[in-house]
Design a protein around this motif. Structure first.
Motif, PDB file in Angstrom:
ATOM      1  N   GLU A  59      -3.220   1.942  -0.770  1.00  0.00           N
ATOM      2  CA  GLU A  59      -3.557   1.692   0.629  1.00  0.00           C
ATOM      3  C   GLU A  59      -2.500   0.821   1.303  1.00  0.00           C
ATOM      4  N   SER A  60      -1.984  -0.166   0.583  1.00  0.00           N
ATOM      5  CA  SER A  60      -0.975  -1.049   1.167  1.00  0.00           C
ATOM      6  C   SER A  60       0.306  -0.295   1.486  1.00  0.00           C
ATOM      7  N   VAL A  61       0.696   0.618   0.600  1.00  0.00           N
ATOM      8  CA  VAL A  61       1.966   1.315   0.749  1.00  0.00           C
ATOM      9  C   VAL A  61       1.867   2.512   1.691  1.00  0.00           C
ATOM     10  N   VAL A  62       0.701   3.181   1.734  1.00  0.00           N
ATOM     11  CA  VAL A  62       0.596   4.416   2.519  1.00  0.00           C
ATOM     12  C   VAL A  62      -0.537   4.369   3.542  1.00  0.00           C
ATOM     13  N   ALA A 210      10.048   5.809   5.311  1.00  0.00           N
ATOM     14  CA  ALA A 210      10.733   4.532   5.512  1.00  0.00           C
ATOM     15  C   ALA A 210       9.833   3.554   6.265  1.00  0.00           C
ATOM     16  N   TYR A 211       9.094   4.064   7.261  1.00  0.00           N
ATOM     17  CA  TYR A 211       8.152   3.216   7.998  1.00  0.00           C
ATOM     18  C   TYR A 211       7.088   2.660   7.054  1.00  0.00           C
ATOM     19  N   ALA A 212       6.505   3.537   6.229  1.00  0.00           N
ATOM     20  CA  ALA A 212       5.455   3.106   5.308  1.00  0.00           C
ATOM     21  C   ALA A 212       5.985   2.094   4.296  1.00  0.00           C
ATOM     22  N   ILE A 213       7.194   2.321   3.799  1.00  0.00           N
ATOM     23  CA  ILE A 213       7.770   1.402   2.809  1.00  0.00           C
ATOM     24  C   ILE A 213       8.023   0.029   3.426  1.00  0.00           C
ATOM     25  N   ARG A 214       8.507   0.013   4.684  1.00  0.00           N
ATOM     26  CA  ARG A 214       8.730  -1.280   5.351  1.00  0.00           C
ATOM     27  C   ARG A 214       7.428  -2.046   5.477  1.00  0.00           C
ATOM     28  N   ARG A 215       6.381  -1.359   5.937  1.00  0.00           N
ATOM     29  CA  ARG A 215       5.090  -2.030   6.080  1.00  0.00           C
ATOM     30  C   ARG A 215       4.503  -2.372   4.708  1.00  0.00           C
ATOM     31  N   GLY A 216       4.651  -1.466   3.758  1.00  0.00           N
ATOM     32  CA  GLY A 216       4.112  -1.703   2.421  1.00  0.00           C
ATOM     33  C   GLY A 216       4.765  -2.878   1.732  1.00  0.00           C
ATOM     34  N   ARG A 217       6.060  -3.037   1.962  1.00  0.00           N
ATOM     35  CA  ARG A 217       6.770  -4.161   1.357  1.00  0.00           C
ATOM     36  C   ARG A 217       6.220  -5.488   1.859  1.00  0.00           C
ATOM     37  N   LEU A 218       5.771  -5.498   3.103  1.00  0.00           N
ATOM     38  CA  LEU A 218       5.170  -6.711   3.664  1.00  0.00           C
ATOM     39  C   LEU A 218       3.716  -6.879   3.236  1.00  0.00           C
ATOM     40  N   GLY A 219       2.982  -5.750   3.196  1.00  0.00           N
ATOM     41  CA  GLY A 219       1.547  -5.828   2.942  1.00  0.00           C
ATOM     42  C   GLY A 219       1.153  -5.867   1.486  1.00  0.00           C
ATOM     43  N   LEU A 220       1.973  -5.286   0.598  1.00  0.00           N
ATOM     44  CA  LEU A 220       1.585  -5.165  -0.803  1.00  0.00           C
ATOM     45  C   LEU A 220       1.403  -6.504  -1.513  1.00  0.00           C
ATOM     46  N   PRO A 221       2.330  -7.458  -1.375  1.00  0.00           N
ATOM     47  CA  PRO A 221       2.114  -8.732  -2.086  1.00  0.00           C
ATOM     48  C   PRO A 221       0.814  -9.414  -1.682  1.00  0.00           C
ATOM     49  N   GLY A 222       0.513  -9.405  -0.379  1.00  0.00           N
ATOM     50  CA  GLY A 222      -0.728 -10.022   0.072  1.00  0.00           C
ATOM     51  C   GLY A 222      -1.954  -9.296  -0.425  1.00  0.00           C
ATOM     52  N   ALA A 223      -1.887  -7.941  -0.429  1.00  0.00           N
ATOM     53  CA  ALA A 223      -3.034  -7.152  -0.881  1.00  0.00           C
ATOM     54  C   ALA A 223      -3.300  -7.367  -2.368  1.00  0.00           C
ATOM     55  N   VAL A 224      -2.247  -7.382  -3.168  1.00  0.00           N
ATOM     56  CA  VAL A 224      -2.415  -7.612  -4.606  1.00  0.00           C
ATOM     57  C   VAL A 224      -2.915  -9.037  -4.855  1.00  0.00           C
ATOM     58  N   GLY A 347     -11.836 -11.187  10.108  1.00  0.00           N
ATOM     59  CA  GLY A 347     -10.609 -11.708  10.704  1.00  0.00           C
ATOM     60  C   GLY A 347      -9.362 -11.098  10.100  1.00  0.00           C
ATOM     61  N   ALA A 348      -9.356 -10.901   8.775  1.00  0.00           N
ATOM     62  CA  ALA A 348      -8.198 -10.305   8.116  1.00  0.00           C
ATOM     63  C   ALA A 348      -7.972  -8.875   8.582  1.00  0.00           C
ATOM     64  N   THR A 349      -9.046  -8.138   8.841  1.00  0.00           N
ATOM     65  CA  THR A 349      -8.923  -6.767   9.329  1.00  0.00           C
ATOM     66  C   THR A 349      -8.249  -6.732  10.692  1.00  0.00           C
ATOM     67  N   ALA A 350      -8.622  -7.666  11.560  1.00  0.00           N
ATOM     68  CA  ALA A 350      -7.987  -7.737  12.872  1.00  0.00           C
ATOM     69  C   ALA A 350      -6.503  -8.083  12.743  1.00  0.00           C
ATOM     70  N   LEU A 351      -6.161  -8.973  11.838  1.00  0.00           N
ATOM     71  CA  LEU A 351      -4.752  -9.302  11.610  1.00  0.00           C
ATOM     72  C   LEU A 351      -3.982  -8.096  11.093  1.00  0.00           C
ATOM     73  N   LEU A 352      -4.615  -7.313  10.243  1.00  0.00           N
ATOM     74  CA  LEU A 352      -3.969  -6.118   9.713  1.00  0.00           C
ATOM     75  C   LEU A 352      -3.690  -5.126  10.835  1.00  0.00           C
ATOM     76  N   SER A 353      -4.633  -4.973  11.748  1.00  0.00           N
ATOM     77  CA  SER A 353      -4.426  -4.078  12.888  1.00  0.00           C
ATOM     78  C   SER A 353      -3.287  -4.554  13.776  1.00  0.00           C
ATOM     79  N   ALA A 354      -3.059  -5.867  13.793  1.00  0.00           N
ATOM     80  CA  ALA A 354      -1.999  -6.439  14.622  1.00  0.00           C
ATOM     81  C   ALA A 354      -0.647  -6.458  13.918  1.00  0.00           C
ATOM     82  N   ASP A 355      -0.557  -5.861  12.730  1.00  0.00           N
ATOM     83  CA  ASP A 355       0.690  -5.859  11.966  1.00  0.00           C
ATOM     84  C   ASP A 355       1.099  -7.272  11.562  1.00  0.00           C
ATOM     85  N   ALA A 356       0.136  -8.165  11.417  1.00  0.00           N
ATOM     86  CA  ALA A 356       0.437  -9.564  11.100  1.00  0.00           C
ATOM     87  C   ALA A 356       0.543  -9.752   9.590  1.00  0.00           C
ATOM     88  N   TYR A 357       1.461  -9.022   8.970  1.00  0.00           N
ATOM     89  CA  TYR A 357       1.594  -9.065   7.516  1.00  0.00           C
ATOM     90  C   TYR A 357       2.063 -10.430   6.996  1.00  0.00           C
TER      91      TYR A 357
END
Length: 421
Positions: A59-62, A210-224, A347-357
């Motif tokens: 989910e974090s990566v894709v 490339a878009y997904a990888i950029r976002r995934g690189r930011l989101g994956l550490p936090g998600a794990v 609150g975390a869901t709203a931050l995720l929608s805002a791209d606040a990785y």
């Protein structure tokens, strides 16, 4: 239909869907509690948590980048993005399933001869689960929660039928159970919308990947990190107190899982909608939406916990059995945990929608740092219930960071005449 009414309608269907999945999870868990040993059920608990880790990674990566992107596109562009990222998801889900299966099976079984069969069965289950979750994500993104519900009903019927059959024939062991869960999950995947296996357009595929990888690189550490905060207690308790401790923790948690699933149901529907409100810079509507959502989630948590707690002694005597006689004390601690979790996750869901990785990563790492200290210390001091106490401490810190620091800065800037209407 207004944004609020649409959110309410879709959330209602999504909550019904998550209620069904919760009932399914609880039914399978209770069957295993009755028909297997405490050690086997403890092993299943660790496998189930590892499956959620696989889902978290994919989910974090894709899926999360797809939801964030798709909520801003018109239908033709969204369909093209879905096709390309579904093809990328196939590669990600295959790699994740194989790696997680190879790692988790030895943790659960050690050097037992059946460890290879368990690794293969779990990898198959993880792969199918990841593809089913992607299909569900696309259904919510398209605003079709009824279709998602129909697929989950098919999955549940197939799973319960197979588990009951295995139990009746005496073949209910972990490797076979994983294969059966995979086959049940394949039913809605095969009967639902076909997921792309090949890119539709190579250039577009590379851009979306490339878009997904950029976002995934930011989101994956936090998600794990968040997964570690939420589920590492099973492995810490098993290591410090034995596998039976993880079985007790999961059995008591099982009774309150519907609270967390109601939060997931809300977030599935709310994320695309909050993304659109952010794109429109409609902060006033977003504030009202978040306030109503938090109030509703807190009410659901309180009402459900109030209904379950009086039933726990009866469940201990007539359903769970003597091995789980301390579950009632643990359920109270889980109720506190899930109440805090529901508010923090909104609150975390709203931050995720805002791209606040970056903010999500900071929150997750802070919670993990606290948990690394609090969890083993609390287990050493308080035994099994100490695992839940450690989780509560971490969640409280996360809640303070998300609602007290990050949300006001990211989502609720001071109103101006141009961006708040």
């Amino acid at each position: 239909m207004s944004a609020g009414r649409r959110l309410l309608a879709h959330s209602t269907v999504s909550i019904v869907d998550q209620a069904w999945l919760s009932l399914l999870n609880m039914t399978v868990g209770l069957i295993l509690i009755r028909e297997t040993t405490q050690q086997e059920y403890g092993g299943y608990s660790q496998l189930f948590a590892a499956g959620l880790l696989a889902v978290t990674i994919a989910e974090s990566v894709v899926s999360n980048p797809l939801t964030t992107l798709g909520s801003t596109l018109d239908r033709p562009e969204r369909d093209a993005a879905v096709g390309n990222l579904a093809a990328f998801h196939l590669r990600v889900s295959t790699a994740v399933a194989v790696v997680v299966g190879a790692v988790v099976a030895p943790i659960v079984l050690g050097a037992e001869p059946s460890v290879v069969a368990l690794a293969a069965g779990f990898s198959l289950y993880a792969f199918v689960t990841l593809r089913r979750e992607l299909q569900r994500t696309i259904g919510f993104l398209d605003g079709r929660p009824v279709r998602v519900l129909a697929g989950d009903v098919l999955y549940g019927a197939a799973l319960v039928g197979c588990v009951v059959g295995l139990s009746a024939t005496g073949h209910l062991d972990l490797p076979v159970l994983m294969v059966v869960m995979a086959l049940a999950g394949a039913v809605p995947v095969l009967l639902g919308n076909r997921l792309s296996a090949l890119p539709r357009d190579p250039a577009s595929y590379r851009a979306r990947r490339a878009y997904a990888i950029r976002r995934g690189r930011l989101g994956l550490p936090g998600a794990v990190s968040s997964w570690l905060v939420n589920f590492s207690y099973l492995y810490v308790a098993a290591a410090m107190l034995g596998t039976a401790a993880s079985a007790e923790l999961n059995a008591s948690r099982l009774l309150l899982v519907p609270i967390s699933l109601s939060v997931v149901a809300w977030s599935r529907v709310a994320r695309p909608m909050t993304g659109r409100l952010l794109a429109d810079r409609d902060h006033r509507t977003l504030r009202r939406l978040m306030a109503a959502s938090v109030a509703g989630l807190a009410l659901v948590a309180l009402v459900y916990a109030g209904l379950v707690l009086p039933l726990v002694p009866w469940l201990e005597r007539h359903v769970l059995g003597s091995e789980y006689r301390d579950v009632d004390a643990l359920v109270i601690w889980w109720a506190v945990y899930f109440a805090v979790y529901a508010i923090r996750w909104a609150g975390a869901t709203a931050l995720l929608s805002a791209d606040a990785y970056p903010q999500l990563l900071t929150s997750a790492l802070a919670g993990l740092a606290i948990l690394v200290v609090a969890l083993p210390a609390a287990v050493a001091m308080f035994g099994v219930r100490g695992a839940i106490i450690g989780l509560i401490v971490s969640e409280v810190l996360n809640l303070i960071l998300v609602w007290g620091l990050f949300l006001p800065r990211v989502l609720w800037p001071r109103p101006t005449t141009t961006d708040d209407h």
